[in-house]
Motif scaffolding. Structure first.
Motif, PDB file in Angstrom:
ATOM      1  N   VAL A  72       0.732  -0.966  -0.085  1.00 57.31           N
ATOM      2  CA  VAL A  72       0.030  -0.003  -0.059  1.00 57.31           C
ATOM      3  C   VAL A  72       0.835   1.170   0.159  1.00 57.31           C
ATOM      4  O   VAL A  72       0.557   2.206  -0.215  1.00 57.31           O
ATOM      5  CB  VAL A  72      -1.178   0.305   1.140  1.00 57.31           C
ATOM      6  CG1 VAL A  72      -2.142  -1.131   1.221  1.00 57.31           C
ATOM      7  CG2 VAL A  72      -0.507   0.061   2.475  1.00 57.31           C
ATOM      8  N   ARG A  73       2.109   1.068   0.207  1.00 56.46           N
ATOM      9  CA  ARG A  73       3.036   2.295   0.164  1.00 56.46           C
ATOM     10  C   ARG A  73       3.458   2.758  -1.318  1.00 56.46           C
ATOM     11  O   ARG A  73       4.165   3.858  -1.505  1.00 56.46           O
ATOM     12  CB  ARG A  73       4.493   1.928   0.701  1.00 56.46           C
ATOM     13  CG  ARG A  73       4.405   1.764   2.257  1.00 56.46           C
ATOM     14  CD  ARG A  73       3.838   2.679   3.171  1.00 56.46           C
ATOM     15  NE  ARG A  73       4.217   4.161   2.599  1.00 56.46           N
ATOM     16  CZ  ARG A  73       3.266   5.175   2.826  1.00 56.46           C
ATOM     17  NH1 ARG A  73       2.408   5.007   3.984  1.00 56.46           N
ATOM     18  NH2 ARG A  73       3.617   6.334   2.497  1.00 56.46           N
ATOM     19  N   ALA A 123      15.533   4.871  -7.675  1.00 58.64           N
ATOM     20  CA  ALA A 123      15.888   6.571  -7.481  1.00 58.64           C
ATOM     21  C   ALA A 123      16.199   6.892  -5.964  1.00 58.64           C
ATOM     22  O   ALA A 123      17.028   7.608  -5.457  1.00 58.64           O
ATOM     23  CB  ALA A 123      14.924   7.397  -8.258  1.00 58.64           C
ATOM     24  N   THR A 124      15.243   6.350  -5.224  1.00 61.77           N
ATOM     25  CA  THR A 124      14.981   6.561  -3.722  1.00 61.77           C
ATOM     26  C   THR A 124      16.715   6.074  -2.969  1.00 61.77           C
ATOM     27  O   THR A 124      17.206   6.627  -2.402  1.00 61.77           O
ATOM     28  CB  THR A 124      14.045   5.990  -3.101  1.00 61.77           C
ATOM     29  OG1 THR A 124      12.853   6.249  -3.589  1.00 61.77           O
ATOM     30  CG2 THR A 124      13.941   6.142  -1.513  1.00 61.77           C
ATOM     31  N   ASP A 125      16.789   4.578  -3.559  1.00 64.08           N
ATOM     32  CA  ASP A 125      17.798   4.200  -3.142  1.00 64.08           C
ATOM     33  C   ASP A 125      19.301   4.923  -3.309  1.00 64.08           C
ATOM     34  O   ASP A 125      20.296   4.759  -2.674  1.00 64.08           O
ATOM     35  CB  ASP A 125      18.118   2.820  -3.527  1.00 64.08           C
ATOM     36  CG  ASP A 125      19.143   1.671  -3.085  1.00 64.08           C
ATOM     37  OD1 ASP A 125      19.119   1.904  -1.787  1.00 64.08           O
ATOM     38  OD2 ASP A 125      19.698   0.999  -3.866  1.00 64.08           O
ATOM     39  N   HIS A 131      13.625  -3.061  -1.333  1.00 65.17           N
ATOM     40  CA  HIS A 131      12.679  -3.194  -0.253  1.00 65.17           C
ATOM     41  C   HIS A 131      12.864  -2.080   0.862  1.00 65.17           C
ATOM     42  O   HIS A 131      11.862  -1.450   1.320  1.00 65.17           O
ATOM     43  CB  HIS A 131      12.619  -4.663   0.336  1.00 65.17           C
ATOM     44  CG  HIS A 131      11.758  -4.759   1.335  1.00 65.17           C
ATOM     45  ND1 HIS A 131      11.912  -4.567   2.826  1.00 65.17           N
ATOM     46  CD2 HIS A 131      10.287  -4.949   1.304  1.00 65.17           C
ATOM     47  CE1 HIS A 131      11.097  -4.852   3.526  1.00 65.17           C
ATOM     48  NE2 HIS A 131      10.039  -4.921   2.593  1.00 65.17           N
ATOM     49  N   GLY A 132      14.107  -1.765   1.300  1.00 64.70           N
ATOM     50  CA  GLY A 132      14.365  -0.916   2.326  1.00 64.70           C
ATOM     51  C   GLY A 132      13.950   0.781   1.944  1.00 64.70           C
ATOM     52  O   GLY A 132      13.660   1.286   2.660  1.00 64.70           O
ATOM     53  N   ALA A 133      13.835   0.861   0.448  1.00 63.25           N
ATOM     54  CA  ALA A 133      13.558   2.114   0.059  1.00 63.25           C
ATOM     55  C   ALA A 133      12.027   2.524   0.100  1.00 63.25           C
ATOM     56  O   ALA A 133      11.534   3.620   0.044  1.00 63.25           O
ATOM     57  CB  ALA A 133      14.073   2.249  -1.407  1.00 63.25           C
ATOM     58  N   VAL A 180      11.681   1.711 -10.660  1.00 63.24           N
ATOM     59  CA  VAL A 180      12.392   3.093 -11.099  1.00 63.24           C
ATOM     60  C   VAL A 180      12.487   3.950  -9.862  1.00 63.24           C
ATOM     61  O   VAL A 180      13.670   4.551  -9.377  1.00 63.24           O
ATOM     62  CB  VAL A 180      11.889   3.639 -12.584  1.00 63.24           C
ATOM     63  CG1 VAL A 180      12.545   5.058 -12.634  1.00 63.24           C
ATOM     64  CG2 VAL A 180      12.089   2.921 -13.600  1.00 63.24           C
ATOM     65  N   LEU A 181      11.462   3.985  -9.348  1.00 65.38           N
ATOM     66  CA  LEU A 181      11.247   5.117  -8.278  1.00 65.38           C
ATOM     67  C   LEU A 181      12.093   4.563  -7.105  1.00 65.38           C
ATOM     68  O   LEU A 181      12.566   5.386  -6.123  1.00 65.38           O
ATOM     69  CB  LEU A 181       9.737   5.301  -7.745  1.00 65.38           C
ATOM     70  CG  LEU A 181       8.724   6.124  -8.749  1.00 65.38           C
ATOM     71  CD1 LEU A 181       7.335   5.924  -8.368  1.00 65.38           C
ATOM     72  CD2 LEU A 181       9.357   7.575  -9.186  1.00 65.38           C
TER      73      LEU A 181
END
Ligand SMILES: Cc1cc2nc3c(=O)[nH]c(=O)nc-3n(C[C@H](O)[C@H](O)[C@H](O)COP(=O)(O)O)c2cc1C
Length: 322
Positions: free
Chosen positions: A16-17, A258-260, A111-113, A254-255
């Motif tokens: 849900v994130r 990018a966060t990572d 997963h951590g991102a 992709v998102l």
């Protein structure tokens, strides 16, 4: 052995994130014959903004990618069938347990991102996105059977921006579209919709890219928003409902990539939502296939994840007799 309700709940907390149009969270999750099924929630449709259901399928695809990651990191990876029931296209995927294995380092870092990712609509710093990070973003799309075109050079970015601005104007002339956008703006704490604080600054006439208005704050008039964002277009070979679910998975990959990499991103779907603009975008890129999302990527200020409904609100569990 199938998945259990406990595994379902744990994985759905990550699913849900995912991003969704106006944060409508148009998804439901259920256990059926030991498999986890992801379905579109028709009660969360946006008839004016998303008349074909493209956005809901992209959002469900993004949630599916998180679900896959969560199950893999828990040591119970899934085999996935997309749109498994031809007579029920709202079921976007069915996941069944695969052979248990240890998660890969990529699965762990992506997963951590999940919890750190958010749509960053504030201006990015002028620092360019390094070549290595650009390459990783392209690889993320390719790993999910999609392409990512980085729009390079002022004239190419200007051409895309012009298409996006004209699509934005077309949409803003439709009162039903505007009513839906306003309906999902939130000035008080809420479990869905776009909080004003996440909306980014209000658009100014000189802005290159059209930001959807979610009631964000005004900025000093006449100031440029940002000098040179990295603009990217995600696309699929075809444009069936299944392609759109595939696009959602690639978008989320992709998102999270990018966060990572410490990068922020926000989405601009106006040129995808207006058919003529989407066609103009496709022609301007000269790529085989269909654009599914436009995004801006860069180094941004810290921000916060937006709210989600509780997991129990999106689960369809069988009623256990008392
Ligand atoms: C299909 C789709 C289209 C979207 N289009 C836009 C857009 O045009 N402009 C925008 O600011 N955000 C857009 N978003 C982002 C959502 O508004 C955002 O994901 C949602 O509000 C939840 O916030 P979060 O991404 O911070 O978790 C889009 C998301 C999806 C999945």
């Amino acid at each position: 052995m199938g998945y259990t309700v406990r595994q379902l709940r744990g994985a759905v907390a990550d699913a849900v994130r995912a991003p969704s149009l106006h944060n409508t969270q148009p998804w439901r999750f259920r256990l059926r014959d030991g498999g986890i099924e992801v379905t579109v929630d028709p009660r969360r449709a946006l008839p004016a903004t998303d008349p074909t259901g493209w956005g809901a399928r992209v959002a469900c695809g993004a949630a599916l990618f998180n679900l896959r990651l969560a199950l893999a990191v828990a040591g119970t990876p899934a085999t996935v069938r997309l749109r498994p029931y031809p007579t029920d296209p709202d079921v976007v995927a069915r996941l069944e347990p695969d052979v248990p294995r240890r998660p890969t380092p990529t699965e762990q870092s992506l997963h951590g991102a999940i919890a750190r990712r958010f749509s960053n609509r504030a201006p990015f710093w002028p620092d360019p996105v390094p070549a290595e990070a650009r390459w990783r973003l392209g690889e993320a799309a390719r790993a999910e059977q999609c392409w990512l075109e980085l729009v390079i050079g002022a004239s190419a970015v200007n051409a895309l921006a012009e298409v996006a601005r004209s699509a934005h104007r077309v949409l803003e002339r439709d009162p039903a579209y505007v009513a839906e956008r306003v309906d999902w703006m939130r000035s008080e704490p809420a479990p869905d919709g776009v909080p004003a604080a996440a909306g980014g600054p209000q658009s100014e006439p000189q802005d290159l890219l059209p930001q959807r208005g979610f009631g964000g704050r005004h900025r000093a008039p006449g100031r440029d928003f940002e000098p040179e964002p990295l603009v990217a277009v995600l696309g699929t070979p075809g444009n069936t409902g299944t392609d759109q679910v595939v696009a959602g998975q690639a978008l989320q990959r992709v998102l999270l990539t990018a966060t990572d990499a410490g990068l922020g991103a926000s989405l601009l779907s106006q040129p995808i939502e207006v058919p003529a603009a989407r066609e103009a975008l496709r022609l301007s890129l000269g790529r085989f296939g269909t654009p599914q999302m436009v995004m801006r990527i860069g180094y941004g200020q810290p921000g916060r994840a937006t709210p989600r409904r509780p997991v129990d609100e999106v689960l369809d569990l069988p009623v256990v007799p008392a």
